[in-house]
Every structure is written in structure tokens, then in C-alpha cells.
Design a protein around this motif. Structure first.
Motif, short mmCIF file in Angstrom:
data_model
loop_
_atom_site.label_atom_id
_atom_site.label_comp_id
_atom_site.label_asym_id
_atom_site.label_seq_id
_atom_site.Cartn_x
_atom_site.Cartn_y
_atom_site.Cartn_z
N PRO A 4 9.73 1.65 1.39
CA PRO A 4 8.70 2.23 0.50
C PRO A 4 7.80 3.24 1.22
CG PRO A 4 8.20 -0.06 1.03
CD PRO A 4 9.55 0.22 1.59
N ILE A 5 7.26 4.14 0.44
CA ILE A 5 6.20 5.02 0.93
C ILE A 5 4.88 4.29 0.72
CG2 ILE A 5 4.98 7.17 0.41
CD1 ILE A 5 7.59 8.52 0.18
N GLN A 6 4.09 4.20 1.78
CA GLN A 6 2.89 3.35 1.76
C GLN A 6 1.66 4.17 1.38
OE1 GLN A 6 3.13 0.05 2.56
NE2 GLN A 6 4.76 -0.18 4.09
N ILE A 7 0.89 3.57 0.50
CA ILE A 7 -0.29 4.25 -0.04
C ILE A 7 -1.55 3.46 0.29
CG2 ILE A 7 -1.43 4.94 -2.20
CD1 ILE A 7 1.45 5.26 -3.33
N GLY A 8 -2.59 4.16 0.68
CA GLY A 8 -3.91 3.55 0.82
C GLY A 8 -4.81 4.08 -0.27
N LEU A 9 -5.46 3.17 -0.98
CA LEU A 9 -6.31 3.56 -2.11
C LEU A 9 -7.77 3.44 -1.67
CD1 LEU A 9 -5.30 4.25 -5.00
CD2 LEU A 9 -5.66 1.86 -5.61
N LEU A 10 -8.52 4.51 -1.79
CA LEU A 10 -9.96 4.46 -1.50
C LEU A 10 -10.69 4.33 -2.83
CD1 LEU A 10 -10.26 7.39 1.10
CD2 LEU A 10 -9.78 4.98 1.56
N GLY A 11 -11.04 3.09 -3.20
CA GLY A 11 -11.73 2.89 -4.46
C GLY A 11 -10.87 2.15 -5.46
N LEU A 12 -11.50 1.21 -6.16
CA LEU A 12 -10.78 0.45 -7.20
C LEU A 12 -11.68 0.33 -8.44
CD1 LEU A 12 -8.04 -1.00 -7.64
CD2 LEU A 12 -9.11 -3.10 -6.86
N GLY A 13 -12.29 1.47 -8.79
CA GLY A 13 -13.09 1.50 -10.01
C GLY A 13 -12.18 1.82 -11.20
N THR A 14 -12.72 2.58 -12.16
CA THR A 14 -11.93 2.89 -13.35
C THR A 14 -10.62 3.58 -13.00
OG1 THR A 14 -14.00 3.11 -14.57
CG2 THR A 14 -12.05 4.02 -15.60
N VAL A 15 -10.71 4.69 -12.27
CA VAL A 15 -9.50 5.47 -11.98
C VAL A 15 -8.60 4.69 -11.01
CG1 VAL A 15 -8.59 7.63 -11.08
CG2 VAL A 15 -10.70 7.63 -12.41
N GLY A 16 -9.19 4.12 -9.97
CA GLY A 16 -8.39 3.35 -9.01
C GLY A 16 -7.65 2.21 -9.69
N GLY A 17 -8.34 1.51 -10.57
CA GLY A 17 -7.69 0.43 -11.32
C GLY A 17 -6.53 0.95 -12.15
N GLY A 18 -6.72 2.12 -12.78
CA GLY A 18 -5.67 2.73 -13.58
C GLY A 18 -4.46 3.09 -12.72
N VAL A 19 -4.71 3.64 -11.55
CA VAL A 19 -3.61 4.01 -10.65
C VAL A 19 -2.85 2.74 -10.24
CG1 VAL A 19 -3.05 4.93 -8.35
CG2 VAL A 19 -4.75 6.08 -9.80
N PHE A 20 -3.59 1.70 -9.91
CA PHE A 20 -2.95 0.44 -9.52
C PHE A 20 -2.06 -0.08 -10.65
CE2 PHE A 20 -2.64 -4.11 -8.94
CZ PHE A 20 -2.42 -4.23 -7.57
N LYS A 21 -2.61 -0.10 -11.86
CA LYS A 21 -1.84 -0.60 -13.02
C LYS A 21 -0.59 0.24 -13.27
CE LYS A 21 -5.82 -2.05 -15.71
NZ LYS A 21 -6.58 -1.70 -16.92
N LEU A 22 -0.74 1.56 -13.20
CA LEU A 22 0.39 2.43 -13.53
C LEU A 22 1.51 2.29 -12.50
CD1 LEU A 22 1.40 4.48 -15.55
CD2 LEU A 22 0.17 6.26 -14.33
N LEU A 23 1.13 2.17 -11.22
CA LEU A 23 2.17 1.98 -10.19
C LEU A 23 2.85 0.63 -10.35
CD1 LEU A 23 0.55 3.59 -7.01
CD2 LEU A 23 2.37 4.52 -8.47
N GLN A 24 2.11 -0.35 -10.88
CA GLN A 24 2.73 -1.65 -11.17
C GLN A 24 3.69 -1.54 -12.34
OE1 GLN A 24 2.46 -4.10 -9.26
NE2 GLN A 24 0.42 -4.95 -8.97
N SER A 25 3.18 -1.02 -13.47
CA SER A 25 3.96 -1.09 -14.70
C SER A 25 5.17 -0.16 -14.68
CB SER A 25 3.07 -0.78 -15.91
OG SER A 25 2.58 0.54 -15.82
N ASN A 26 5.02 1.02 -14.07
CA ASN A 26 6.13 1.98 -14.10
C ASN A 26 6.76 2.17 -12.72
OD1 ASN A 26 5.37 2.19 -16.72
ND2 ASN A 26 4.78 4.34 -16.67
N GLY A 27 6.51 1.22 -11.83
CA GLY A 27 6.98 1.36 -10.44
C GLY A 27 8.48 1.52 -10.31
#
Lengths: 432, 432
Positions: A4-27
């Protein structure tokens, strides 16, 4: 399937949470498209114990930025914390460490773009920022790539959803600004401190970014003249509609003879213009190029998932560039230095509403001042009476702003004129 | 500045001429953006002596395709000749010769996409085709890249400018189809043989391309159900408007439970839908994704310079990939095999207009047939009288097409029914 390509997320607010969810659901689909999976390795948060709307393994969370920025296994850093500092410092450090960076941070780019892009170029990494303007609308890539063969003459957009929501409500329901704002705050469409949205700051930052790309010259936020919508009266919206216009908070960027003008303010837009029908919290960006002609991009300009859509699109591009060894393939395109026109030098049309004494000769006195300042009138309408006084609405032909301002100042001092109640620019018509 | 990237142009008609002009007029800016200039080295034409609207050095012209396809100095071949053969053969040969190819040819892609992309993958070159759908509108790149993190559920578009021009005129002026078509032909908005436009073939080819990208499965032109606009009556447009709808020739592609539906036909679209306001020869493509929500892309879908804008954007991308040694970076994404739903299995709403005998019990008889076939009615309106007969308009709730067709057949045979004059699908409403 490879590593895998490894990602570091700075922030888990509205947008960060959305990115997390989208990478989960459509991974799975994303991995198939890229040929390699994406994996979020660490997430920087302020408080690891805070309850969250996303179901995230607590071991991923850290309060130490260096656990991400200095981790050699992390390929892509995604900055979705917002604000200027420490976001700026983190993005610079990530680039210095040879990571590609995806950011949704318009404040940062509109002020420190030059420094950030220089850092990206120094290490040959990607700095991608589609989500910084227009949420999920692919306007930045379209300008940078698909429309790159054009000379862009104009970018005009509704780039702030909060104000468009408020204006739509004011227009549909005839209610005053303050009342609609309060409701929007209750419903979560406006922030508890709405200043940045309603005074046009947010839109000005986005227009600085769009103008920089469209005209290939660095425009920063302080160069963008901006007015907000807090002074708008419902009766102006009503009169505008009667004259065939909607009132929108427009961002306008134009290039003419090597000079750039870029500004944000309320404007009357003809009802037949595609921007006039943009309702509610939607955004739309209208582009004119010498080859493409008129084009428009429309969508949700903010919110958890639309913004995540743009961020994940950028993560995929950064990943593709890492896989193919071609990061930095599309770097900063601000190669020219074009001066910005001061607001008093712009030329446009104006809508004016005045409260005047209802007596003969008033119109002649006003018209004389306009004439003396080369302000030519396209139409004059007496819209109503306010007690003993008449309410007049004027629409001018195209005129230099300084002339208009001088005329308004003199007219305000005429004894027959009670008040110049509203001055609003008119854009998007055949004269522009 | 380094050596130019050499281009061979196959065709110098409307689009080819536009590409030539755009590379001339904006060549300097393009070279600056790429770091290398682009140069048209040879142009394949049918007749080198024919007078042309572009000012081109006659030495560039050739009637020998091999002078381009076999020239080792040519890096990028731009196919703008159109048609299936010999375009297919030339594109394949160019790819075999290790050249990147840019094409605007929807006919070719909608039928032979699989073979062409396989050839591009075999040599690791680019096959780019933004101009094949929506002229200058950057819809293909947006779907392939910026929106790549989404599961796309729907792509719905006005992708044929000629028919939208005709429908706009019919709607604004209440004139019949044949009369407006003849005028459009005189004005050059419609071809001397308009079949491919007005019968929906052109739109069906574009929808095959869009559906393939949106859903990651190969859809070819013969799989796209299509109807044209030649049977539309002005009174249907009038009644639709009275009910709050515009009639548009829509391309619709949806994925549901692993099945794809893709079709082109006239449809009633609610006036508040962003597609309803698309006027004249403009195109617009409306996209729904699980993250981005609703987005729309609007612009000129055809014509010399808008199409050239897309072709030149692709040439620049191909050039960038050559410069960075990363051609084939974004290859075919049709990785899945999803079945296409037959038209009789789709579910949508329908508008029906019938001419019936003006006597008691007629409505009951019709309603019974609908009820027996599970067709539920949303509204019934008697719109007028035709001599002694009544004209009825129905709008149904969502129903399977086969049930609707069976009901219509039976109703057509009822002694009280003179004619089921129109059956038009209803799309874009809250039920879809």
C-alpha cells in the motif's frame, strides 16, 4: 496487489473524517484503479480521547506531528486541519521530508502559495489543492490541464455556499439578512462566527487561488478587493428581480491588456445567465477562454463528503505520480507577473437605489451630476414611495468605478437627496 | 527552450483547423507551460490544393498517411478526420509505431474502444479523447481523475447541441420540428443529413463513452438504446411547460446493483433541475457520485474552437507525459464486466398524451388498464378538445417500462381511445 501507499492525515475534523470514510468505503475500487491500495497510517489529532463520528482504530491517532512528518514510510501527507499555523509549518516540513502533500487549505494557499510551491519544487514533490476551491467541483485541474490551451479572459463564480444559501432564502422569502443568517446558524449552514463567509473573506481567498491559476500570475488574498452581503436589503433583491436580475455574491477575476482585476462583492446577474440559477449552498464557477468559449462548473462547494471527493481525487493523483515516478509533473504555473488593477480603475455597470424628495427637478439635478462624471444611465425607475419621499432605482452603462464613486458622493450631498441607499455592481450582462 | 515536440495532424477540417489555429495563436504560452514548444510537422489531407480557411504552409500538407504514421520524429498523432475507417487503421498504426494519440472521434471510441486501448497499452502510449464528448467541457478527465474516488451512480446529459438548439427553438417559438430543423440546416446548426443528431445516434455514442468511464465497464454504441426527437410535437412541449417541465434529449447512464442502464431519448425534466435551463447549442453533463453529490459541467459541446480547446488540452497532457517519461500513466479503466439492462426492464416515470372520445367512463376504462399493469398515476389533466374528442395528459409514478408498454398497447386498442399520441419518459425528479 503491491504494497500500500501510506498516508498521513493531519486533522480529523469534518473534511478529515470524510476522507477517512471515503477511503474506507471505496478503498477496493480505488486500489483497483491505482494498482495499489491506499492506507491511512497515522492521523494527527488534538485529543486522542475525544469521541468521533468516524470509526477509527485509536492506535492510528497521534498528537505528535513528527510521528507523521518524520515517518519515512509515509508517502503522502494530507493536510485537512485548516488555518494558517501550524498548518504552514507542517506542510513545509512534509515537503522538505520528500512527501507529496494534498491540502484543502485555501487560507494557506491564498497567502503563502509562493513559499509552499517553491518548497514542493525544491524536492520535486506534488502539492495538490483541488479541494481548496469549490469543494468537490474539479475546477483547479480543469483550469490547469484540460483548459490549458486557452487564454482565459474571465473566471466568475459563486464560491461561497453560506452566502448563496442566505441570498437564496432572502430572495425566495423576502426576509432581511440578519434574520436569515440567524436561521442559517441554527441549521448549521453558517458558522457561529460567520464573518469570514458573509464579509467575503472566504470567497476572496478562493478567487486569489483561481485568478493565480487562470492568469498564470501569483495573486494573494490581500490583493483581492472584497465586500460582503451584510449590507444587502431585501428590497434591492426584489427590485433586481423586477428588472430581470438575481443578486449573488460573485467572485470576479478578469485579465485585460496584461492587467488583472480580481474582486468579490454582491452583484446583479441577469436571470438568463447560468450563474443566476445557482440556488442554496451550491457553488458554480463560470469560465471564459478564447477557445472553449463559455463553460461552467457546478456542484456542492463545501461539506464533508464533497470536499473529501476532491481530496481523495488528489490523493489518487499524487499516488499515481509516486507509482510512475513522476511527482512534480504539474507544478506551479505562476510564471508571469501581471499587475492587479485597483478597484477604482475597474469598469462595470451599477445599480443604485436612492431616497429622494418627491418634487420636480430632482431627477434633473441627479442626472446632471452623473453626466458631469461621464456616468451614462441605462434606465431609471421610480419603484415606490417611502412616506413623503420617492425611491428611485438607476442602472448605469459601463463606467469607471472612480467616476461612479465621485458622482455618488456629490449626489449624497444634494439637498433633494435623502440617501443613496444602495450601490451594487451589475455583472454578466452583454456589456461585460 | 528545448527541442519542439512534433505533432502529426490527421485531418484539417473544422476541428483540425481549430487545433492548428489554437497552437498558432497560443503557442508561446503553451510552450512556457510545458517547458517545450509544440510543432505541427505534417498534416494529412485529402487534397493539398483545396483552399482552406487556415493559413497553413502547403509544405506541411500530405495525402500520404505513412508520411505521418511512419515518421520517427513525430511524437503525437492527432486524429481529427472522423469516421470509422480509415481513422481506426491510422490510430492503431500510430500506436503500434509508439506514438501517443489524441482523438476527437466518438464513433471510433464507442465502437472500437477495446481494441484501441489494448493497442495503447501494448506500447505504453497515451490514447486521449477528451474532445469526443461535450466539446470543450472537461468531463472525461474529471470522471477519470478528479472524481475517481467516487462511486458514480448516474451520469445524465445534454450531449448533442443540434437537438438542444432545435428543442429550444420549438419551446420558445412553439414551432413544429420539421420547420425548426430546416431553419437550423440553413443556419448551419444542423448537417445536410441530420439523421445522426436528430435520431439520437450521436448522443448514444457519447453516452457509451461516458458510461464506460463512469462505471468502469466497456459499453459500446450498439448497447445504447436510443430514440430521437423527430416525433416530438410542439403541444407536448407546451403541456410539459404547463406542468413544470422542459423537454430535452437526455443521455442517461445509471448503475444499480451491478447492472448498468444507458439510454438516449427525449425526456421531461423538472424546470428547477439544472439541465432544464441549458439553452441553444450548449451541452451539459450532470453527474452524481456517492461523495461529490450532484455536479454539473456546462459548455459548448461542439464547434471548431471549443473542440480544439479539448484536443489541445490532451496534446499538452500527452506532451507532458512524454517529457516526464510517463506515457500510459492513466490507461483504460474498464476493469469490470457489468451487464446492461434491457430497455423494458428500466423503471422511470412517463408522460402520456391520448386523444379519446369525450364521453363518460373513458377515464375509468383507461385507469383500469393502468391499474392492472401496476401503472400508478401521479396526475391526469384534460388539456383540451380536438374537435369532438378530448385530449388527456397523464403522468405516472415510477413503473417498469414493460408494464407501461403493455398498458399502452391495450389502451391503444380500447374503442373509446382514438390514439395514444405521445409517450415520453420523465427524468430528474425527486422520484429518480
Amino acid at each position: 496487489m503491491e504494497e500500500p501507499i501510506q498516508i498521513g492525515l493531519l486533522g480529523l475534523g469534518t473534511v478529515g473524517g470524510g476522507v477517512f470514510k471515503l477511503l474506507q468505503s471505496n478503498g477496493q475500487e480505488i486500489a483497483l484503479k491505482l494498482g495499489r491500495p491506499l492506507e491511512i497510517k497515522r492521523i494527527l489529532v488534538r485529543d486522542v480521547t475525544r469521541p468521533r463520528s468516524v470509526n477509527v482504530n485509536p492506535e492510528l491517532l497521534t498528537t505528535d506531528p513528527l510521528a507523521i512528518l518524520k515517518d519515512p514510510e509515509i508517502d503522502i501527507v494530507v493536510e485537512v486541519m485548516g488555518g494558517l499555523e501550524p498548518a504552514r509549518e507542517y506542510v513545509l516540513e512534509a515537503l522538505r521530508q520528500g512527501k507529496s502533500v494534498v491540502t484543502a487549505n485555501k487560507d494557506l494557499l491564498a497567502l503563502h502559495g509562493k513559499e509552499l510551491f517553491a518548497a514542493a519544487e525544491a524536492t520535486g514533490r506534488d502539492l495538490l489543492f483541488e479541494a481548496s476551491v469549490g469543494g468537490g467541483i474539479p475546477i483547479i485541474h480543469s483550469l490547469k490541464e484540460c483548459l490549458a490551451g486557452n487564454r482565459i479572459s474571465q473566471v466568475m463564480g459563486i464560491v461561497n455556499g453560506t452566502t448563496n444559501y442566505i441570498l437564496t432564502k432572502m430572495s425566495q422569502e423576502g426576509r432581511p439578512f440578519a434574520e436569515v443568517l440567524a436561521e442559517a446558524q441554527r441549521l448549521g449552514y453558517a458558522e457561529p462566527d460567520p464573518t469570514s463567509d458573509i464579509e467575503g473573506d472566504d470567497a476572496a481567498r478562493k478567487m486569489a487561488i483561481l485568478a493565480s491559476i487562470a492568469f498564470g500570475t501569483r495573486i494573494t488574498y490581500p490583493q483581492v478587493y472584497h465586500e460582503g452581503i451584510s449590507q444587502l436589503h431585501p428590497q434591492d433583491i426584489k427590485y433586481a428581480a423586477r428588472l430581470g436580475y438575481a443578486i449573488k455574491l460573485l467572485g470576479i477575476a478578469r485579465e485585460e491588456e496584461g492587467m488583472v482585476e480580481v474582486r468579490v462583492h454582491p452583484a446583479l446577474v441577469p436571470l438568463e445567465h447560468p450563474l443566476a440559477i445557482v440556488q442554496g449552498a451550491f457553488n458554480a464557477i463560470f469560465v471564459e477562454g478564447d477557445a472553449v468559449g463559455q463553460a461552467m462548473f457546478y456542484g456542492q462547494g463545501a461539506g464533508e463528503m464533497p470536499t473529501a471527493s476532491a481530496v481523495v481525487g488528489d490523493i489518487m493523483e499524487a499516488a499515481r505520480n509516486l507509482i510512475h515516478g513522476t511527482t512534480g509533473r504539474l507544478s506551479c504555473t505562476c510564471l508571469a507577473h501581471k499587475p492587479v488593477k485597483p478597484i477604482w480603475d475597474i469598469e462595470t455597470r451599477y445599480y443604485l437605489r436612492m431616497i429622494v424628495k418627491d418634487r420636480p427637478g430632482v431627477l434633473a439635478a441627479i442626472a446632471k451630476v452623473f453626466g458631469d462624471r461621464q456616468v451614462s444611465l441605462a434606465s431609471v425607475i421610480q419603484v415606490g414611495m417611502v412616506g413623503e419621499q420617492a425611491e428611485l432605482v438607476f442602472i448605469t452603462h459601463k463606467v469607471r468605478e472612480q467616476n461612479l464613486r465621485e458622482a455618488v458622493e456629490i449626489i449624497s450631498g444634494l439637498p433633494v437627496v435623502n440617501q443613496v441607499a444602495s450601490v451594487i455592481r451589475v455583472e454578466g450582462g452583454p456589456e461585460q
